[in-house]
Design a protein around this motif. Structure first.
Motif, PDB file in Angstrom:
ATOM      1  N   ARG A  82       1.047  -0.879   0.014  1.00 17.65           N
ATOM      2  CA  ARG A  82       0.080  -0.103   0.092  1.00 17.65           C
ATOM      3  C   ARG A  82       1.136   1.107   0.079  1.00 17.65           C
ATOM      4  NH1 ARG A  82      -3.052  -2.912   3.915  1.00 17.65           N
ATOM      5  NH2 ARG A  82      -1.838  -0.968   5.405  1.00 17.65           N
ATOM      6  N   GLY A  83       0.446   2.149  -0.736  1.00 20.18           N
ATOM      7  CA  GLY A  83       1.721   3.547  -1.015  1.00 20.18           C
ATOM      8  C   GLY A  83       2.409   3.736  -1.956  1.00 20.18           C
ATOM      9  N   LEU A  84       2.274   1.708  -2.836  1.00 17.90           N
ATOM     10  CA  LEU A  84       3.425   2.009  -4.080  1.00 17.90           C
ATOM     11  C   LEU A  84       2.587   1.785  -5.113  1.00 17.90           C
ATOM     12  CD1 LEU A  84       6.243  -1.071  -2.394  1.00 17.90           C
ATOM     13  CD2 LEU A  84       6.276   1.508  -2.543  1.00 17.90           C
ATOM     14  N   GLU A  85       1.636   1.622  -4.827  1.00 17.80           N
ATOM     15  CA  GLU A  85       0.885   1.498  -5.839  1.00 17.80           C
ATOM     16  C   GLU A  85       1.074   2.703  -6.990  1.00 17.80           C
ATOM     17  OE1 GLU A  85      -0.745   1.107  -3.371  1.00 17.80           O
ATOM     18  OE2 GLU A  85      -2.266   0.051  -2.848  1.00 17.80           O
ATOM     19  N   ALA A  86       0.603   3.455  -7.336  1.00 17.77           N
ATOM     20  CA  ALA A  86       1.520   4.817  -7.814  1.00 17.77           C
ATOM     21  C   ALA A  86       2.479   4.763  -9.309  1.00 17.77           C
ATOM     22  CB  ALA A  86       1.116   5.591  -7.149  1.00 17.77           C
ATOM     23  N   SER A  87       3.477   3.816  -8.493  1.00 13.13           N
ATOM     24  CA  SER A  87       4.804   3.659  -8.902  1.00 13.13           C
ATOM     25  C   SER A  87       4.588   1.688 -10.018  1.00 13.13           C
ATOM     26  CB  SER A  87       5.932   3.253  -8.009  1.00 13.13           C
ATOM     27  OG  SER A  87       5.581   2.271  -7.314  1.00 13.13           O
ATOM     28  N   MET A  88       3.306   1.404  -9.721  1.00  6.95           N
ATOM     29  CA  MET A  88       3.118   0.162 -10.204  1.00  6.95           C
ATOM     30  C   MET A  88       1.722   0.086 -11.452  1.00  6.95           C
ATOM     31  SD  MET A  88       2.992  -2.240  -6.770  1.00  6.95           S
ATOM     32  CE  MET A  88       2.104  -3.026  -7.208  1.00  6.95           C
ATOM     33  N   LEU A  89       2.193  -0.416 -12.515  1.00  7.08           N
ATOM     34  CA  LEU A  89       0.780  -1.343 -13.240  1.00  7.08           C
ATOM     35  C   LEU A  89       0.062  -1.254 -13.000  1.00  7.08           C
ATOM     36  CD1 LEU A  89       1.689  -2.204 -16.286  1.00  7.08           C
ATOM     37  CD2 LEU A  89       1.383   0.389 -15.507  1.00  7.08           C
ATOM     38  N   ASP A  90      -1.676  -1.314 -12.880  1.00  7.21           N
ATOM     39  CA  ASP A  90      -2.961  -1.827 -12.421  1.00  7.21           C
ATOM     40  C   ASP A  90      -2.712  -3.227 -13.344  1.00  7.21           C
ATOM     41  OD1 ASP A  90      -4.405  -1.820 -14.403  1.00  7.21           O
ATOM     42  OD2 ASP A  90      -4.812   0.417 -13.337  1.00  7.21           O
ATOM     43  N   LEU A  91      -3.121  -4.295 -12.670  1.00  8.99           N
ATOM     44  CA  LEU A  91      -3.137  -5.997 -13.210  1.00  8.99           C
ATOM     45  C   LEU A  91      -3.893  -5.359 -14.749  1.00  8.99           C
ATOM     46  CD1 LEU A  91      -3.833  -8.215 -10.688  1.00  8.99           C
ATOM     47  CD2 LEU A  91      -1.966  -7.940 -12.131  1.00  8.99           C
ATOM     48  N   PRO A  92      -4.725  -4.756 -15.572  1.00  5.79           N
ATOM     49  CA  PRO A  92      -5.947  -4.753 -16.182  1.00  5.79           C
ATOM     50  C   PRO A  92      -4.646  -4.273 -17.173  1.00  5.79           C
ATOM     51  CG  PRO A  92      -7.210  -4.463 -14.144  1.00  5.79           C
ATOM     52  CD  PRO A  92      -6.474  -4.125 -13.998  1.00  5.79           C
ATOM     53  N   SER A  93      -4.233  -2.848 -16.800  1.00 10.01           N
ATOM     54  CA  SER A  93      -3.507  -2.268 -17.637  1.00 10.01           C
ATOM     55  C   SER A  93      -1.503  -2.687 -17.987  1.00 10.01           C
ATOM     56  CB  SER A  93      -2.621  -1.076 -17.185  1.00 10.01           C
ATOM     57  OG  SER A  93      -3.624   0.200 -16.225  1.00 10.01           O
ATOM     58  N   GLU A 133      -2.253  -6.275 -18.042  1.00 11.57           N
ATOM     59  CA  GLU A 133      -2.187  -7.175 -18.846  1.00 11.57           C
ATOM     60  C   GLU A 133      -2.718  -6.939 -20.658  1.00 11.57           C
ATOM     61  OE1 GLU A 133      -6.138  -9.264 -17.871  1.00 11.57           O
ATOM     62  OE2 GLU A 133      -5.121 -10.155 -16.356  1.00 11.57           O
ATOM     63  N   ALA A 134      -2.896  -5.221 -20.582  1.00 11.93           N
ATOM     64  CA  ALA A 134      -2.685  -4.775 -21.688  1.00 11.93           C
ATOM     65  C   ALA A 134      -1.962  -4.655 -22.137  1.00 11.93           C
ATOM     66  CB  ALA A 134      -3.782  -3.108 -21.729  1.00 11.93           C
ATOM     67  N   PHE A 135      -0.548  -3.950 -21.697  1.00  7.83           N
ATOM     68  CA  PHE A 135       0.606  -3.939 -21.649  1.00  7.83           C
ATOM     69  C   PHE A 135       1.368  -4.989 -22.511  1.00  7.83           C
ATOM     70  CE2 PHE A 135       5.047  -4.643 -20.495  1.00  7.83           C
ATOM     71  CZ  PHE A 135       5.459  -2.984 -21.817  1.00  7.83           C
ATOM     72  N   LEU A 136       0.798  -6.245 -21.672  1.00 11.35           N
ATOM     73  CA  LEU A 136       0.945  -7.473 -22.642  1.00 11.35           C
ATOM     74  C   LEU A 136       0.496  -8.072 -23.836  1.00 11.35           C
ATOM     75  CD1 LEU A 136       2.738  -9.088 -19.296  1.00 11.35           C
ATOM     76  CD2 LEU A 136       4.338  -8.126 -20.990  1.00 11.35           C
ATOM     77  N   GLY A 137      -0.645  -7.552 -24.059  1.00 14.65           N
ATOM     78  CA  GLY A 137      -1.641  -8.087 -25.213  1.00 14.65           C
ATOM     79  C   GLY A 137      -2.082  -9.571 -24.382  1.00 14.65           C
ATOM     80  N   ARG A 138      -2.683  -9.219 -23.948  1.00 11.76           N
ATOM     81  CA  ARG A 138      -3.789 -11.001 -23.406  1.00 11.76           C
ATOM     82  C   ARG A 138      -4.430 -11.138 -24.158  1.00 11.76           C
ATOM     83  NH1 ARG A 138      -5.999 -14.453 -23.090  1.00 11.76           N
ATOM     84  NH2 ARG A 138      -6.682 -15.357 -21.478  1.00 11.76           N
ATOM     85  N   ASP A 139      -5.549  -9.561 -24.989  1.00 15.92           N
ATOM     86  CA  ASP A 139      -6.600  -9.984 -26.385  1.00 15.92           C
ATOM     87  C   ASP A 139      -6.331 -10.373 -27.342  1.00 15.92           C
ATOM     88  OD1 ASP A 139      -7.915  -8.124 -23.893  1.00 15.92           O
ATOM     89  OD2 ASP A 139      -8.379  -6.893 -24.746  1.00 15.92           O
ATOM     90  N   ASN A 140      -4.971 -10.543 -27.407  1.00 13.71           N
ATOM     91  CA  ASN A 140      -4.048 -11.384 -28.560  1.00 13.71           C
ATOM     92  C   ASN A 140      -4.066 -12.568 -28.912  1.00 13.71           C
ATOM     93  OD1 ASN A 140      -3.410  -8.434 -29.750  1.00 13.71           O
ATOM     94  ND2 ASN A 140      -1.498  -8.817 -28.917  1.00 13.71           N
TER      95      ASN A 140
END
Length: 278
Positions: free
Chosen positions: A256-267, A269-276
């Motif tokens: 907690r408090g580190l989330e601003a420096s992390m991607l959330d899980l949906p982002s 998965e999108a970064f990794l091209g999960r929908d492909n």
């Protein structure tokens, strides 16, 4: 157009190709998604990420090629890869070229250090003769199957032997057939201008923070370089981030408090091209 052909074609056109370095496929995807035309696979960063050790020639050709294959498969832009000294004699160089080419890499650079080598920014560099390395370049050029697979002749002579020797070696590697020449650790704009003016081949530059003049990509382009890499910057950033993350997690016992420096899980998965994927 394949990534390999696109890089060769791009280098025949005006302008500079900027290829930030990375040590893994997630870094390669980040560089591609940021809009860069090419990615550079760093041997220094691979040594750190694969075995947690400095770049002193500990990785094998097979380890380097395996990571090159993974990075090349993860992106659509060309991958330029560190191939160290070619991992041995002329027979080893021929195999190195064949393996990197089969892995989908667009270009490799071969350096003129003895084996085992070390990072070009380190002290205590030892070099082979320019004649020996020029022969490696000739073998590399003769071995490749695809003429668009680029061979970059690299010299680490500037720090141990001086600018004149570095330029003389760059000339020899260009004459041996290198598609580009890379002189490590040029120390001023004047040195860069001399190299660019005297070597009859396109030049690549490796920007190592704190060890070379702090020029921008626009300034390197104006000088006349064709490829600019930041070989270890992303690995340095990653090491800094991970050290800070681990310290904070140990101190607080929570993320907690580190989330601003992390991607959330949906982002993520999108970064990794999960929908492909199915």
């Amino acid at each position: 157009m394949s990534p390999r052909h696109s890089l060769a074609d791009r280098l025949r056109q005006p302008g500079l190709v900027v290829a930030p370095g990375c040590h893994d496929a997630i870094g390669a995807r980040a560089i591609e998604q940021a809009g860069f035309e090419a990615v550079y696979m760093t041997g220094n960063g691979l040594s750190a990420s694969l075995i947690g050790a400095p770049d002193i020639g500990l990785l094998t050709m097979t380890e380097m090629v395996a990571r090159g294959r993974a990075l090349a498969a993860a992106i659509k832009v060309p991958l330029i890869a560190d191939a160290d000294t070619g991992y041995g004699n002329l027979n080893n160089v021929a195999r190195t070229v064949a393996e990197y080419e089969a892995a989908g890499v667009a270009a490799i650079h071969l350096e003129d250090q003895v084996t085992p080598k070390r990072c070009g920014a380190m002290k205590g560099l030892a070099l082979v003769t320019p004649e020996e390395h020029a022969e490696k370049i000739r073998i590399a050029v003769a071995t490749r199957c695809d003429p668009d697979f680029l061979i970059i002749g690299r010299s680490d002579a500037r720090l141990p032997l001086g600018l004149d020797e570095a330029i003389a070696r760059g000339k020899a590697y260009a004459q041996a057939g290198a598609d580009l020449v890379l002189l490590e650790m040029l120390q001023s704009e004047e040195e860069m201008k001399r190299a660019l003016g005297e070597i009859e081949a396109p030049l690549m530059f490796n920007y190592v923070e704190g060890r070379v003049p702090p020029l921008t990509a626009e300034e390197f382009e104006r000088l006349g370089f064709k490829v600019l890499s930041y070989p270890v910057a992303s690995t340095l950033a990653y090491a800094h981030m991970m050290a800070a993350f681990a310290r904070e997690l140990k101190r607080s016992g929570t993320t907690r408090g580190l989330e601003a420096s992390m991607l959330d899980l949906p982002s993520y998965e999108a970064f990794l091209g999960r929908d492909n994927y199915a």
